[in-house]
Design a protein around this motif. Sequence first.
Motif, PDB file in Angstrom:
ATOM      1  N   VAL A   8       0.876  -1.152   0.000  1.00  0.00           N
ATOM      2  CA  VAL A   8       0.000   0.000   0.000  1.00  0.00           C
ATOM      3  C   VAL A   8       0.928   1.220   0.000  1.00  0.00           C
ATOM      4  CG1 VAL A   8      -0.260   0.108   2.529  1.00  0.00           C
ATOM      5  CG2 VAL A   8      -2.011   1.101   1.071  1.00  0.00           C
ATOM      6  N   TYR A   9       0.622   2.197  -0.853  1.00  0.00           N
ATOM      7  CA  TYR A   9       1.432   3.412  -0.902  1.00  0.00           C
ATOM      8  C   TYR A   9       1.043   4.333   0.242  1.00  0.00           C
ATOM      9  CZ  TYR A   9       3.023   1.961  -5.478  1.00  0.00           C
ATOM     10  OH  TYR A   9       3.587   1.253  -6.508  1.00  0.00           O
ATOM     11  N   VAL A  10       2.034   4.939   0.853  1.00  0.00           N
ATOM     12  CA  VAL A  10       1.808   5.871   1.956  1.00  0.00           C
ATOM     13  C   VAL A  10       2.607   7.136   1.694  1.00  0.00           C
ATOM     14  CG1 VAL A  10       1.345   4.020   3.623  1.00  0.00           C
ATOM     15  CG2 VAL A  10       3.683   4.877   3.384  1.00  0.00           C
ATOM     16  N   ASP A  11       2.108   8.265   2.213  1.00  0.00           N
ATOM     17  CA  ASP A  11       2.821   9.520   1.985  1.00  0.00           C
ATOM     18  C   ASP A  11       3.877   9.802   3.048  1.00  0.00           C
ATOM     19  OD1 ASP A  11       1.209  10.340   4.120  1.00  0.00           O
ATOM     20  OD2 ASP A  11      -0.105  11.547   2.861  1.00  0.00           O
ATOM     21  N   ASN A  12       3.883   9.004   4.117  1.00  0.00           N
ATOM     22  CA  ASN A  12       4.879   9.174   5.184  1.00  0.00           C
ATOM     23  C   ASN A  12       5.025   7.833   5.899  1.00  0.00           C
ATOM     24  OD1 ASN A  12       5.767   9.652   8.030  1.00  0.00           O
ATOM     25  ND2 ASN A  12       5.908  11.764   7.300  1.00  0.00           N
ATOM     26  N   GLN A  13       6.194   7.219   5.798  1.00  0.00           N
ATOM     27  CA  GLN A  13       6.374   5.887   6.375  1.00  0.00           C
ATOM     28  C   GLN A  13       6.364   5.890   7.898  1.00  0.00           C
ATOM     29  OE1 GLN A  13       9.819   4.791   3.879  1.00  0.00           O
ATOM     30  NE2 GLN A  13       8.650   2.943   3.348  1.00  0.00           N
ATOM     31  N   ASP A  14       6.861   6.930   8.529  1.00  0.00           N
ATOM     32  CA  ASP A  14       6.833   6.980   9.998  1.00  0.00           C
ATOM     33  C   ASP A  14       5.393   7.072  10.506  1.00  0.00           C
ATOM     34  OD1 ASP A  14       9.614   6.788  10.421  1.00  0.00           O
ATOM     35  OD2 ASP A  14       9.859   8.945  10.087  1.00  0.00           O
ATOM     36  N   ASN A  15       4.590   7.928   9.875  1.00  0.00           N
ATOM     37  CA  ASN A  15       3.175   8.023  10.258  1.00  0.00           C
ATOM     38  C   ASN A  15       2.447   6.715   9.979  1.00  0.00           C
ATOM     39  OD1 ASN A  15       3.550  10.663  11.052  1.00  0.00           O
ATOM     40  ND2 ASN A  15       2.646  11.550   9.219  1.00  0.00           N
ATOM     41  N   ALA A  16       2.761   6.103   8.850  1.00  0.00           N
ATOM     42  CA  ALA A  16       2.138   4.824   8.509  1.00  0.00           C
ATOM     43  C   ALA A  16       2.497   3.759   9.537  1.00  0.00           C
ATOM     44  CB  ALA A  16       2.572   4.381   7.114  1.00  0.00           C
ATOM     45  N   LEU A  17       3.744   3.717   9.942  1.00  0.00           N
ATOM     46  CA  LEU A  17       4.167   2.736  10.943  1.00  0.00           C
ATOM     47  C   LEU A  17       3.387   2.917  12.241  1.00  0.00           C
ATOM     48  CD1 LEU A  17       6.030   0.438  11.783  1.00  0.00           C
ATOM     49  CD2 LEU A  17       7.735   2.167  12.393  1.00  0.00           C
ATOM     50  N   ARG A  18       3.231   4.153  12.673  1.00  0.00           N
ATOM     51  CA  ARG A  18       2.446   4.422  13.886  1.00  0.00           C
ATOM     52  C   ARG A  18       0.988   3.979  13.721  1.00  0.00           C
ATOM     53  NH1 ARG A  18       5.970   8.673  14.225  1.00  0.00           N
ATOM     54  NH2 ARG A  18       4.719  10.097  12.980  1.00  0.00           N
ATOM     55  N   PHE A  19       0.389   4.321  12.599  1.00  0.00           N
ATOM     56  CA  PHE A  19      -1.016   3.965  12.381  1.00  0.00           C
ATOM     57  C   PHE A  19      -1.205   2.446  12.343  1.00  0.00           C
ATOM     58  CE2 PHE A  19      -4.449   2.640   9.617  1.00  0.00           C
ATOM     59  CZ  PHE A  19      -5.527   3.247  10.236  1.00  0.00           C
ATOM     60  N   TYR A  20      -0.416   1.779  11.526  1.00  0.00           N
ATOM     61  CA  TYR A  20      -0.629   0.348  11.332  1.00  0.00           C
ATOM     62  C   TYR A  20      -0.255  -0.485  12.559  1.00  0.00           C
ATOM     63  CZ  TYR A  20      -2.086   1.089   6.565  1.00  0.00           C
ATOM     64  OH  TYR A  20      -2.806   1.490   5.460  1.00  0.00           O
ATOM     65  N   THR A  21       0.644   0.024  13.400  1.00  0.00           N
ATOM     66  CA  THR A  21       0.986  -0.714  14.625  1.00  0.00           C
ATOM     67  C   THR A  21       0.155  -0.227  15.812  1.00  0.00           C
ATOM     68  OG1 THR A  21       2.879   0.758  15.050  1.00  0.00           O
ATOM     69  CG2 THR A  21       3.316  -1.322  13.877  1.00  0.00           C
ATOM     70  N   ASP A  22       0.178   1.067  16.104  1.00  0.00           N
ATOM     71  CA  ASP A  22      -0.498   1.582  17.297  1.00  0.00           C
ATOM     72  C   ASP A  22      -2.022   1.602  17.183  1.00  0.00           C
ATOM     73  OD1 ASP A  22       2.060   1.978  18.241  1.00  0.00           O
ATOM     74  OD2 ASP A  22       2.043   4.154  17.980  1.00  0.00           O
ATOM     75  N   VAL A  23      -2.537   1.928  16.017  1.00  0.00           N
ATOM     76  CA  VAL A  23      -3.984   2.046  15.848  1.00  0.00           C
ATOM     77  C   VAL A  23      -4.615   0.707  15.429  1.00  0.00           C
ATOM     78  CG1 VAL A  23      -5.850   3.238  14.624  1.00  0.00           C
ATOM     79  CG2 VAL A  23      -3.824   4.527  15.357  1.00  0.00           C
ATOM     80  N   LEU A  24      -4.055   0.078  14.387  1.00  0.00           N
ATOM     81  CA  LEU A  24      -4.637  -1.186  13.920  1.00  0.00           C
ATOM     82  C   LEU A  24      -4.156  -2.392  14.732  1.00  0.00           C
ATOM     83  CD1 LEU A  24      -4.722  -0.925  10.022  1.00  0.00           C
ATOM     84  CD2 LEU A  24      -6.532  -0.444  11.683  1.00  0.00           C
ATOM     85  N   GLY A  25      -2.968  -2.296  15.310  1.00  0.00           N
ATOM     86  CA  GLY A  25      -2.462  -3.405  16.117  1.00  0.00           C
ATOM     87  C   GLY A  25      -1.600  -4.401  15.365  1.00  0.00           C
ATOM     88  N   PHE A  26      -1.119  -4.052  14.172  1.00  0.00           N
ATOM     89  CA  PHE A  26      -0.219  -4.931  13.444  1.00  0.00           C
ATOM     90  C   PHE A  26       1.169  -4.901  14.076  1.00  0.00           C
ATOM     91  CE2 PHE A  26      -2.821  -4.329   9.312  1.00  0.00           C
ATOM     92  CZ  PHE A  26      -3.702  -5.310   9.708  1.00  0.00           C
ATOM     93  N   ALA A  27       2.003  -5.830  13.674  1.00  0.00           N
ATOM     94  CA  ALA A  27       3.375  -5.920  14.185  1.00  0.00           C
ATOM     95  C   ALA A  27       4.354  -5.684  13.042  1.00  0.00           C
ATOM     96  CB  ALA A  27       3.611  -7.303  14.801  1.00  0.00           C
ATOM     97  N   VAL A  28       5.497  -5.099  13.362  1.00  0.00           N
ATOM     98  CA  VAL A  28       6.547  -4.875  12.364  1.00  0.00           C
ATOM     99  C   VAL A  28       7.176  -6.219  12.011  1.00  0.00           C
ATOM    100  CG1 VAL A  28       8.774  -3.793  11.913  1.00  0.00           C
ATOM    101  CG2 VAL A  28       7.031  -2.556  13.207  1.00  0.00           C
ATOM    102  N   LYS A  29       7.285  -6.485  10.730  1.00  0.00           N
ATOM    103  CA  LYS A  29       7.971  -7.693  10.252  1.00  0.00           C
ATOM    104  C   LYS A  29       9.380  -7.336   9.790  1.00  0.00           C
ATOM    105  CE  LYS A  29       8.142 -12.032   8.720  1.00  0.00           C
ATOM    106  NZ  LYS A  29       7.804 -13.244   9.417  1.00  0.00           N
ATOM    107  N   ALA A  30       9.497  -6.228   9.028  1.00  0.00           N
ATOM    108  CA  ALA A  30      10.803  -5.786   8.533  1.00  0.00           C
ATOM    109  C   ALA A  30      10.845  -4.269   8.510  1.00  0.00           C
ATOM    110  CB  ALA A  30      11.057  -6.336   7.133  1.00  0.00           C
TER     111      ALA A  30
END
Length: 130
Positions: A8-30
């Motif tokens: 998925v394309y994102v306009d800011n990877q740091d913001n995306a990382l926060r959203f997908y981990t902190d808000v959705l609850g996903f985990a970092v793989k790489a």
Amino acid sequence: MKIKLTSVYVDNQDNALRFYTDVLGFAVKADFSNGPFRWLTVISPDEPEGTELQLALNDNPAAKAYQQAIFKQGQPALMLFTDDVKGDYERIKGRGGAFATAPTEVTGSTIAQLNDSCGNLIQITQLARW
């Protein structure tokens, strides 16, 4: 054959990382960099060996135009599936998720859509039980 990665394309990877981990609850793989390039993927904690979602920077003009066009049309860039869309809606809303559409029954499922704060609409779907 298996699908192991989607992007998925994102306009800011740091913001995306926060959203997908902190808000959705996903985990970092790489998460690693090579010069200006950053490879960033997340996974569902329910499926640690499942499909990875790459949070790809939209620094390519074609990617940026595509991302902006589907957002403007109200089309989700990503569809996630759940067994409890209403429960996930409350959990994600409580973590600061901004929903464009509350859980709504449509043919064959209940859906909710939220803004990932990185240029995308995300649809969460619960299939109807027949």
